[in-house]
Design an enzyme around this catalytic site. Structure first.
Site, PDB file in Angstrom:
ATOM      1  N   GLU A 145     -34.007  -2.802 -11.440  1.00 55.48           N
ATOM      2  CA  GLU A 145     -33.057  -1.708 -11.628  1.00 55.48           C
ATOM      3  C   GLU A 145     -33.431  -0.499 -10.767  1.00 55.48           C
ATOM      4  OE1 GLU A 145     -31.202  -2.594 -16.038  1.00 55.48           O
ATOM      5  OE2 GLU A 145     -32.792  -1.090 -15.893  1.00 55.48           O
ATOM      6  N   CYS A 155     -38.898  16.198  -4.104  1.00 55.43           N
ATOM      7  CA  CYS A 155     -40.225  16.640  -3.696  1.00 55.43           C
ATOM      8  C   CYS A 155     -40.262  16.920  -2.191  1.00 55.43           C
ATOM      9  CB  CYS A 155     -41.271  15.587  -4.066  1.00 55.43           C
ATOM     10  SG  CYS A 155     -41.209  14.091  -3.049  1.00 55.43           S
ATOM     11  N   GLU A 302     -28.994  -9.290 -16.677  1.00 57.72           N
ATOM     12  CA  GLU A 302     -29.338  -8.787 -18.004  1.00 57.72           C
ATOM     13  C   GLU A 302     -28.089  -8.495 -18.801  1.00 57.72           C
ATOM     14  OE1 GLU A 302     -31.909  -5.428 -18.243  1.00 57.72           O
ATOM     15  OE2 GLU A 302     -33.286  -6.143 -16.695  1.00 57.72           O
ATOM     16  N   TRP A 310     -30.957   2.516 -26.379  1.00 54.63           N
ATOM     17  CA  TRP A 310     -30.916   3.765 -25.617  1.00 54.63           C
ATOM     18  C   TRP A 310     -29.615   4.542 -25.768  1.00 54.63           C
ATOM     19  CZ3 TRP A 310     -26.908   2.741 -22.341  1.00 54.63           C
ATOM     20  CH2 TRP A 310     -26.690   1.410 -21.991  1.00 54.63           C
ATOM     21  N   PHE A 352     -36.810  -1.848 -30.312  1.00 55.15           N
ATOM     22  CA  PHE A 352     -35.611  -2.050 -31.121  1.00 55.15           C
ATOM     23  C   PHE A 352     -34.434  -2.560 -30.290  1.00 55.15           C
ATOM     24  CE2 PHE A 352     -37.802   1.243 -33.802  1.00 55.15           C
ATOM     25  CZ  PHE A 352     -38.135   0.365 -34.818  1.00 55.15           C
ATOM     26  N   HIS A 353     -34.728  -3.026 -29.074  1.00 53.78           N
ATOM     27  CA  HIS A 353     -33.709  -3.668 -28.248  1.00 53.78           C
ATOM     28  C   HIS A 353     -33.626  -5.135 -28.654  1.00 53.78           C
ATOM     29  CE1 HIS A 353     -31.596  -5.178 -24.728  1.00 53.78           C
ATOM     30  NE2 HIS A 353     -31.489  -3.954 -24.232  1.00 53.78           N
TER      31      HIS A 353
END
Length: 656
Positions: A145, A155, A302, A310, A352-353
């Protein structure tokens, strides 16, 4: 592949070796064909600077191979280990406000950092040399990802890389000044060293600078991908890819420029319950992913079996929902279906996924749903290799997404993706399957091309769209399109600048509406968000405003141009109104029932034709088709009945 592949992401470093053996046995029971490993493996493979250990990964890959399971092998570079950021804190990313983002999450690295690239490429070389000819290897998975969290870094290293990118793009500082319109607000540059990334300012920032920074940032991560891919290809003949994020909440990478670099297109997608219609967005994302694949089959790298971790409200999936979601991806071109992840984590940010194997184990509804899905994918395996039938296209542009949602625009209530989704959702609600294409695509094969909210469009793309209509095509353009060129410079002479002639209209002023304001149209529909002071030049007025700020002004027009027809929609319609409007616009379309709750998609190839009917609603539907339902194994015809929540994949003998 001669079947639909079932796969998953596996993180064996989270578990002890005894669990590995249990997992692989259960993978075989679930019919798993492909397993992604070493996605976040850097700190396990290189636990200290220059000290490598491959024993654990050797054992896991060997175990998978011994059980007939292929490997999607990650390069392990997605997140640096703590020792690297401790030794080299200069690789950490910096936000627009100048503050550093620290380790403790993931992707704590600057895409322009030469130190990070050197260390990452060394790890890739080690992995490629060790496993490049392993018989279990089916696919290389670069990083993970890319750009999900760190796409935009401000930066000093990124600043210098941005200047170098600008030198290559513009050549001369005078050319950059003209492109960015720096005569405004005394921003004219005399030297490249004066240019900074668009960091946080006290006022509105230069919009052209921001768009170029998005372009640069997308290119920087693509360059990193190329570096890893080149190493892999030097040591292996296995195909190379990375997982895209074609989804509603990730917008920082221009995947049209990335797609040609992939050996196969892969995408991650999760239902987003922050949206009004997450299932419709799933269909759009699948169509866009297929567009990136050039119409060829692609990989769903996925998705989730149930809830994610999330979103503000992480909703579980009802029985049958995962199967419907999955078959929607398959119907729209996916030949490989993979999940994050195999076994639900006991610790960490994603504990908790949901996963194929939940915390509660195999005596669960979730596990039985996985087994049901596996049987279904096996049953419809002959669909693999066919392609999706579509004769309507929706134009989509990441550059327009970036630029249309700038800091200073006519209405903050108008968002690019909402307008794209509205157009696609209306077509889907009519049973019309769409390809999603870039603005400069070859449009000649399509009966209709829809251009929603294409705020930024270059001359080549504008000419190609105009020529498509002149040659006999049908076009629909929606408001806030054709406004600026690729420099974010307004096309003067009246809106919608790039499309004035083909649409036969001229707009002298925008007149946005407040979010809660509605206007009545003469055809009985209601408009929202937007109106504009529009004059027809050669177009016919189909509907006008009856009230609001511009009563009597055209809201919908139709123009005959060359051998084709061009429609213009100058306001936002609700879902029902948009669907009915699309019914008028789509030429010679056999409309299917369902209103968006029923998806009807065809895949075909080598003389075969497959009809997918996916019923997301509660009521049964009938569809006229004769053939063989691969899901049930039963013949059907002359009509197919699909119960509420049900699915069917029919090898069609006679087209409805």
């Amino acid at each position: 592949m001669n079947s639909i592949i079932l796969g998953c992401d596996y993180n064996p470093e989270q578990w002890t070796p005894d669990v590995w053996h249990e997992d692989v046995a259960l993978m075989r029971e679930a019919g798993v064909d492909l397993v992604a490993v070493n996605i976040f493996g850097w700190s396990s493979l290189e636990p200290a600077d220059g000290r490598f250990s491959f024993d654990g990964l050797d054992e896991v890959i060997g175990l998978l191979h011994a059980n007939g399971i292929k490997v999607n092998l990650g390069t392990g570079t997605s997140s640096p280990p703590p020792w690297l950021t401790t030794l080299h804190p200069e690789i950490l990313p910096v936000a627009a406000d100048g503050t550093t983002r620290f380790p403790g999450g993931r992707q704590a690295w600057c895409p322009s950092s030469p130190v990070f690239r050197d260390r990452a490429y060394e790890l890739v070389r080690r992995v490629a040399e060790r496993y490049g000819d392993h018989p279990a290897l089916a696919l290389w998975h670069v990083s993970n990802e890319l750009g999900c969290h760190n796409a935009l870094c401000y930066c000093e290293t990124s600043a210098e890389a941005f200047r170098s990118w600008l030198r290559r793009r513009y050549g001369k500082i005078e050319t950059l000044n003209e492109a960015w319109g720096t005569s405004f607000w005394s921003q004219r540059y005399g030297d490249w060293a004066e240019i900074q990334p668009p960091r946080a300012t006290l006022s509105i920032r230069n919009p052209s600078q921001i768009v170029d920074f998005h372009r640069f940032s997308s290119d920087e991560l693509l360059d990193h991908y190329r570096g890893e891919a080149a190493i892999l290809r030097a040591h292996s003949s296995a195909p190379v890819t990375t997982n895209f994020m074609v989804t509603a909440h990730i917008r920082n990478l221009d995947y049209w420029s990335w797609a040609p670099e992939m050996d196969v297109i892969a995408n991650d997608h999760y239902l987003d319950h922050r949206l009004g219609d997450p299932v419709a967005e799933l269909s759009f994302a699948a169509d866009l992913t297929r567009g990136l694949a050039g119409g060829k089959p692609w990989i769903l790298m996925e998705q989730s079996t149930g809830a994610v971790n999330w979103q503000p409200h992480n909703l579980a999936k009802a029985p049958g929902e995962m199967l419907r979601n999955t078959l929607t991806h398959v119907a729209r071109g996916a030949d490989s279906i993979c999940f994050f992840q195999w076994r639900a984590s006991a610790q960490g940010a994603e504990k908790f996924h949901s996963a194929l194997l939940p915390h509660a184990g195999t005596d669960t509804v979730a596990w039985r749903e996985v087994l049901r899905l596996s049987r279904t994918l096996d049953a419809i395996g002959e669909v693999a290799g066919t392609t999706v039938d579509a004769d309507v296209a929706v134009v989509f542009s990441w550059e327009s997404w970036w630029s249309a949602e700038g800091e200073a625009r006519p209405s903050q209530a108008v968002t690019y993706l909402d307008q794209v989704h509205a157009a696609h959702r209306a077509l889907r609600g009519l049973g019309v399957t769409c390809d999603v294409v870039p603005p400069d695509a070859d449009l000649s094969k399509y009966k209709l091309v829809v251009v929603p909210c294409l705020y930024m469009v270059g001359d080549v793309a504008a000419e190609r769209i105009t020529e498509y209509v002149a040659a006999g095509g049908h076009l629909l353009v929606t408001f806030f399109s054709g406004i600026v060129d690729e420099r974010d410079r307004v096309r003067l002479g009246g809106y919608p600048g790039a499309f004035r002639d083909v649409l036969g209209v001229r707009v002298e002023e925008f007149a946005p509406l407040k979010p809660d304001h509605r206007v009545t149209l003469s055809n009985g529909r209601a408009g929202a968000l937007w109106t504009e002071r529009l004059h027809t030049t050669s177009a016919a007025t189909i509907a006008s405003y009856l009230d609001g700020p511009l009563p009597g002004t055209p809201a919908i027009t139709r123009n005959e141009f060359g051998d084709g027809v061009a429609w213009y929609l100058a306001t936002a319609l609700d879902d029902a109104g948009m669907r009915e409007f699309m019914r008028e616009v789509v030429p010679n379309q056999e409309v299917d029932p369902g209103g968006g709750e029923v998806e009807v998609v065809r895949r075909s190839g080598d003389g075969r034709s497959y009809l997918f009917v996916i019923n997301h609603g509660v009521d049964a539907v009938e569809y006229a088709v004769t053939g063989h339902d691969l899901v049930t194994g039963e013949p059907v015809g002359p009509a197919l009945c699909v119960e509420g929540g049900g699915v069917a994949v029919v090898r069609a003998e006679a087209r409805a």
